[in-house]
Design a protein around this motif. Structure first.
Motif: not given
Length: 175
Positions: A29-54
């Motif tokens: 469970t911990r491994s699967g969730v960590a992988k999922l959360m890291n995937a969303r973390l990548a998206d979130c960091i990308d989104l953060q840079t998009m907010c600053k771009q705007a």
């Protein structure tokens, strides 16, 4: 950790083994969730840079309102990134949140760099906010399937916030 070569440079591959922790969730469970959360973390960091771009590039009659709004959205998204990364570490994983990792792994649509008007930025940013919101809601279901209610709660908190910021951005459309 596996070493891979990217563009002639060595980089560290995604960590495979969890560190020991007193967290009583099963390792799978911990491994699967960590992988999922890291995937969303990548998206979130990308989104953060998009907010600053705007934020940096918006122009037009709604400039000050949008400039301030995009900065507030960025601040909220930064908090979401922190929640995601800290959950990974709480589960015994390694938060993988560098700009290079985010650029490599993000599943969000690329932000158009040539836009300047408020309407263009509102359209682009609301699109990626909605996209990320959908990914987060899917993550809620996935973490529930992995029997991690706490991670599902974190994603629910992020989803509620994203819906609010999407509404705040979309209201600036002139429809």
């Amino acid at each position: 950790m596996v070493m891979t070569t990217t563009r002639g440079r060595e980089t560290r591959g995604q960590a495979k083994k969890l560190r020991e922790t007193g967290n009583d969730l099963p390792e799978a469970t911990r491994s699967g969730v960590a992988k999922l959360m890291n995937a969303r973390l990548a998206d979130c960091i990308d989104l953060q840079t998009m907010c600053k771009q705007a934020h940096w590039n918006v122009r037009g009659p709604q400039f000050i309102a949008l400039h301030k709004l995009f900065d507030k959205v960025n601040e909220a998204v930064a908090e979401y990134a922190d929640l995601l990364a800290e959950r990974v570490v709480q589960l015994g994983g390694m938060a993988e949140g560098t700009a290079r990792v985010a650029a490599q792994r993000s599943t969000l649509t690329e932000y158009p760099l040539g836009i300047t008007t408020g309407v263009e930025h509102v359209t682009a940013l609301s699109g990626v906010l909605a996209q990320f919101g959908k990914k987060v809601r899917t993550g809620i279901e996935e973490t529930q399937d992995l029997d991690d209610a706490d991670s599902a709660d974190i994603l629910t908190e992020i989803s509620r916030g994203l819906d609010k910021w999407l509404w705040f951005v979309e209201v600036h459309n002139n429809d």
